[in-house]
Design a protein around this motif. Structure first.
Motif, PDB file in Angstrom:
ATOM      1  N   VAL A 119       0.847  -1.192   0.000  1.00  0.00           N
ATOM      2  CA  VAL A 119       0.000   0.000   0.000  1.00  0.00           C
ATOM      3  C   VAL A 119       0.891   1.255   0.000  1.00  0.00           C
ATOM      4  O   VAL A 119       1.872   1.328   0.738  1.00  0.00           O
ATOM      5  N   VAL A 120       0.541   2.226  -0.830  1.00  0.00           N
ATOM      6  CA  VAL A 120       1.283   3.488  -0.914  1.00  0.00           C
ATOM      7  C   VAL A 120       0.432   4.600  -0.306  1.00  0.00           C
ATOM      8  O   VAL A 120      -0.713   4.829  -0.742  1.00  0.00           O
ATOM      9  N   TYR A 121       0.978   5.277   0.709  1.00  0.00           N
ATOM     10  CA  TYR A 121       0.274   6.367   1.378  1.00  0.00           C
ATOM     11  C   TYR A 121       0.838   7.708   0.912  1.00  0.00           C
ATOM     12  O   TYR A 121       2.052   7.847   0.711  1.00  0.00           O
ATOM     13  N   TYR A 122      -0.039   8.686   0.737  1.00  0.00           N
ATOM     14  CA  TYR A 122       0.368  10.057   0.420  1.00  0.00           C
ATOM     15  C   TYR A 122      -0.126  10.984   1.532  1.00  0.00           C
ATOM     16  O   TYR A 122      -1.080  10.663   2.250  1.00  0.00           O
ATOM     17  N   VAL A 123       0.516  12.151   1.606  1.00  0.00           N
ATOM     18  CA  VAL A 123       0.057  13.225   2.491  1.00  0.00           C
ATOM     19  C   VAL A 123      -0.162  14.467   1.640  1.00  0.00           C
ATOM     20  O   VAL A 123       0.780  14.965   1.012  1.00  0.00           O
ATOM     21  N   LYS A 124      -1.386  14.941   1.564  1.00  0.00           N
ATOM     22  CA  LYS A 124      -1.733  16.147   0.810  1.00  0.00           C
ATOM     23  C   LYS A 124      -2.802  16.923   1.584  1.00  0.00           C
ATOM     24  O   LYS A 124      -3.283  16.489   2.634  1.00  0.00           O
ATOM     25  N   ARG A 125      -3.177  18.054   1.028  1.00  0.00           N
ATOM     26  CA  ARG A 125      -4.210  18.892   1.651  1.00  0.00           C
ATOM     27  C   ARG A 125      -5.541  18.709   0.918  1.00  0.00           C
ATOM     28  O   ARG A 125      -5.587  18.604  -0.306  1.00  0.00           O
ATOM     29  N   VAL A 126      -6.616  18.684   1.697  1.00  0.00           N
ATOM     30  CA  VAL A 126      -7.960  18.570   1.123  1.00  0.00           C
ATOM     31  C   VAL A 126      -8.349  19.934   0.534  1.00  0.00           C
ATOM     32  O   VAL A 126      -8.492  20.920   1.259  1.00  0.00           O
ATOM     33  N   ILE A 127      -8.526  19.959  -0.774  1.00  0.00           N
ATOM     34  CA  ILE A 127      -8.918  21.205  -1.455  1.00  0.00           C
ATOM     35  C   ILE A 127     -10.393  21.162  -1.851  1.00  0.00           C
ATOM     36  O   ILE A 127     -11.148  22.097  -1.614  1.00  0.00           O
ATOM     37  N   GLY A 128     -10.806  20.064  -2.465  1.00  0.00           N
ATOM     38  CA  GLY A 128     -12.184  19.958  -2.931  1.00  0.00           C
ATOM     39  C   GLY A 128     -12.992  18.968  -2.135  1.00  0.00           C
ATOM     40  O   GLY A 128     -12.544  17.851  -1.867  1.00  0.00           O
ATOM     41  N   MET A 129     -14.196  19.364  -1.750  1.00  0.00           N
ATOM     42  CA  MET A 129     -15.132  18.525  -1.012  1.00  0.00           C
ATOM     43  C   MET A 129     -16.161  17.933  -1.986  1.00  0.00           C
ATOM     44  O   MET A 129     -16.306  18.412  -3.120  1.00  0.00           O
ATOM     45  N   GLU A 201     -19.518  12.461  -5.212  1.00  0.00           N
ATOM     46  CA  GLU A 201     -19.947  12.187  -3.836  1.00  0.00           C
ATOM     47  C   GLU A 201     -18.930  11.290  -3.132  1.00  0.00           C
ATOM     48  O   GLU A 201     -18.307  10.430  -3.748  1.00  0.00           O
ATOM     49  N   ASN A 202     -18.782  11.535  -1.827  1.00  0.00           N
ATOM     50  CA  ASN A 202     -17.883  10.725  -0.986  1.00  0.00           C
ATOM     51  C   ASN A 202     -16.450  10.701  -1.506  1.00  0.00           C
ATOM     52  O   ASN A 202     -15.734   9.712  -1.339  1.00  0.00           O
ATOM     53  N   SER A 203     -16.033  11.801  -2.122  1.00  0.00           N
ATOM     54  CA  SER A 203     -14.675  11.888  -2.656  1.00  0.00           C
ATOM     55  C   SER A 203     -14.090  13.266  -2.386  1.00  0.00           C
ATOM     56  O   SER A 203     -14.819  14.221  -2.063  1.00  0.00           O
ATOM     57  N   TYR A 204     -12.756  13.372  -2.583  1.00  0.00           N
ATOM     58  CA  TYR A 204     -12.055  14.616  -2.274  1.00  0.00           C
ATOM     59  C   TYR A 204     -10.985  14.875  -3.326  1.00  0.00           C
ATOM     60  O   TYR A 204     -10.442  13.946  -3.928  1.00  0.00           O
ATOM     61  N   PHE A 205     -10.700  16.161  -3.520  1.00  0.00           N
ATOM     62  CA  PHE A 205      -9.667  16.594  -4.464  1.00  0.00           C
ATOM     63  C   PHE A 205      -8.476  17.050  -3.633  1.00  0.00           C
ATOM     64  O   PHE A 205      -8.581  17.995  -2.852  1.00  0.00           O
ATOM     65  N   MET A 206      -7.329  16.373  -3.795  1.00  0.00           N
ATOM     66  CA  MET A 206      -6.170  16.573  -2.929  1.00  0.00           C
ATOM     67  C   MET A 206      -5.023  17.232  -3.695  1.00  0.00           C
ATOM     68  O   MET A 206      -4.711  16.854  -4.829  1.00  0.00           O
ATOM     69  N   MET A 207      -4.364  18.217  -3.026  1.00  0.00           N
ATOM     70  CA  MET A 207      -3.215  18.877  -3.642  1.00  0.00           C
ATOM     71  C   MET A 207      -2.142  19.124  -2.594  1.00  0.00           C
ATOM     72  O   MET A 207      -2.430  19.274  -1.395  1.00  0.00           O
ATOM     73  N   GLY A 208      -0.893  19.180  -3.063  1.00  0.00           N
ATOM     74  CA  GLY A 208       0.217  19.509  -2.183  1.00  0.00           C
ATOM     75  C   GLY A 208       0.358  21.009  -2.019  1.00  0.00           C
ATOM     76  O   GLY A 208      -0.050  21.784  -2.899  1.00  0.00           O
ATOM     77  N   ASP A 209       0.951  21.444  -0.913  1.00  0.00           N
ATOM     78  CA  ASP A 209       1.149  22.879  -0.689  1.00  0.00           C
ATOM     79  C   ASP A 209       2.236  23.447  -1.610  1.00  0.00           C
ATOM     80  O   ASP A 209       2.192  24.619  -1.963  1.00  0.00           O
ATOM     81  N   ASN A 210       3.198  22.629  -1.975  1.00  0.00           N
ATOM     82  CA  ASN A 210       4.250  23.058  -2.887  1.00  0.00           C
ATOM     83  C   ASN A 210       3.775  22.777  -4.312  1.00  0.00           C
ATOM     84  O   ASN A 210       4.215  21.842  -4.967  1.00  0.00           O
ATOM     85  N   ARG A 211       2.858  23.598  -4.784  1.00  0.00           N
ATOM     86  CA  ARG A 211       2.135  23.344  -6.020  1.00  0.00           C
ATOM     87  C   ARG A 211       3.027  23.132  -7.238  1.00  0.00           C
ATOM     88  O   ARG A 211       2.665  22.415  -8.170  1.00  0.00           O
ATOM     89  N   ASN A 212       4.188  23.763  -7.236  1.00  0.00           N
ATOM     90  CA  ASN A 212       5.057  23.654  -8.399  1.00  0.00           C
ATOM     91  C   ASN A 212       5.944  22.419  -8.373  1.00  0.00           C
ATOM     92  O   ASN A 212       6.763  22.218  -9.261  1.00  0.00           O
ATOM     93  N   ASN A 213       5.763  21.585  -7.341  1.00  0.00           N
ATOM     94  CA  ASN A 213       6.535  20.349  -7.243  1.00  0.00           C
ATOM     95  C   ASN A 213       5.736  19.310  -6.460  1.00  0.00           C
ATOM     96  O   ASN A 213       6.194  18.770  -5.458  1.00  0.00           O
ATOM     97  N   SER A 214       4.524  19.046  -6.922  1.00  0.00           N
ATOM     98  CA  SER A 214       3.654  18.107  -6.221  1.00  0.00           C
ATOM     99  C   SER A 214       2.887  17.251  -7.223  1.00  0.00           C
ATOM    100  O   SER A 214       2.131  17.769  -8.048  1.00  0.00           O
ATOM    101  N   ALA A 215       3.080  15.932  -7.141  1.00  0.00           N
ATOM    102  CA  ALA A 215       2.353  14.999  -8.010  1.00  0.00           C
ATOM    103  C   ALA A 215       0.994  14.718  -7.377  1.00  0.00           C
ATOM    104  O   ALA A 215       0.785  13.707  -6.723  1.00  0.00           O
ATOM    105  N   ASP A 216       0.076  15.642  -7.566  1.00  0.00           N
ATOM    106  CA  ASP A 216      -1.220  15.547  -6.897  1.00  0.00           C
ATOM    107  C   ASP A 216      -2.356  15.334  -7.890  1.00  0.00           C
ATOM    108  O   ASP A 216      -2.126  14.913  -9.028  1.00  0.00           O
ATOM    109  N   ALA A 217      -3.593  15.631  -7.457  1.00  0.00           N
ATOM    110  CA  ALA A 217      -4.778  15.298  -8.241  1.00  0.00           C
ATOM    111  C   ALA A 217      -4.796  15.917  -9.633  1.00  0.00           C
ATOM    112  O   ALA A 217      -5.475  15.411 -10.527  1.00  0.00           O
ATOM    113  N   ARG A 218      -4.063  16.982  -9.833  1.00  0.00           N
ATOM    114  CA  ARG A 218      -4.001  17.602 -11.155  1.00  0.00           C
ATOM    115  C   ARG A 218      -3.454  16.649 -12.206  1.00  0.00           C
ATOM    116  O   ARG A 218      -3.743  16.793 -13.403  1.00  0.00           O
TER     117      ARG A 218
END
Length: 249
Positions: A119-129, A201-218
């Motif tokens: 299992v691979v865990y990530y840490v990001k910020r919740v942006i979209g509800m 529904e029941n989902s979230y859009f996640m992004m890193g705070d370092n937007r210019n170097n984050s492999a996130d939902a984008r």
């Protein structure tokens, strides 16, 4: 007298043997109880994670260790702005491929089942509800001197006259003021894409705070959102390194 002495000796030996055995059993009980408590603590109460990359700078620096509360999402709700530990996907134990979870439930390269992989865990910020309309669009430009977590270059090395296209996050049409970002968010082409999505529904859009170097939902093409059941814990505390201990906001 001799029989009495021999009986006393045997009795003392039996008591000593019983005392040692009793002590061993007590230690075994302590070890088992400690193991059960540690298992329950790590699997139901707290989550302990190490941040391997700079995707959350400057909120959480690379190599930092954090504690999160599993109870927050077990008995409470995910909130916008939470820094969260979640299941990103899996790493195949056959070929090393790291991949997002899909409906097929297997490694896309070799077909090994997800449950048999790491299992691979990530840490990001919740942006979209759930239900949010998320847009990322260009709002202007910023001078190259505003960027410190990414190198802005030119052919001759002179960046004094370079203007970089930057943008903002809009949620349901409202521009977001994200004070936790370490530098402006670049919005330019495939490398720094715009976004226009609605969170299911029941989902979230996640992004890193370092937007210019984050492999996130984008950039997640297989599955752009994180479902509620994959949200593991809300991060509350940085505890390592010691000189950067503190609450995560």
């Amino acid at each position: 007298m001799e029989n009495s002495s021999e009986e006393n000796r045997k009795e003392r030996t039996a008591k000593k043997s019983g005392g040692v055995l009793s002590e061993i059993l007590e230690w075994i009980k302590v070890i088992v109880i400690a193991g059960v408590l540690a298992f329950c603590l790590n699997n139901f109460i707290i989550a302990n994670s190490t941040i391997p990359t700079g995707s959350m700078e400057d909120t959480i620096m690379p190599g930092a260790r954090v504690f999160g509360s599993r109870l927050t999402y077990t008995f409470g709700e995910v909130s916008r702005g939470d820094v969260a530990i979640f299941i990103y996907g899996y790493q195949c134990k056959n070929d090393g491929t790291m991949y997002r979870e899909t409906d097929s439930g297997v490694c896309p390269v070799c077909g090994r089942e997800d449950r048999k992989n790491k299992v691979v865990y990530y840490v990001k910020r919740v942006i979209g509800m759930p239900g949010d309309h998320i847009e990322i669009k260009q709002t202007g430009t910023a001078p190259a001197s505003d960027f410190h977590n990414i190198t802005i270059g030119s052919a001759n090395g002179d960046t004094s006259d370079i203007e970089v296209p930057v943008g903002k996050v809009y949620i349901n049409g409202v521009e977001q003021e994200e004070t936790y970002l370490p530098e402006p968010m670049i919005v330019s082409g495939e490398q720094f894409p715009t976004v226009d999505v609605t969170v299911p529904e029941n989902s979230y859009f996640m992004m890193g705070d370092n937007r210019n170097n984050s492999a996130d939902a984008r950039y997640w093409t297989e599955n752009q959102f994180v479902s509620k059941d994959k949200m593991i814990a809300k991060v509350y505390v940085k505890y390592w390194p010691l000189n950067d201990m503190g609450l995560v906001k």
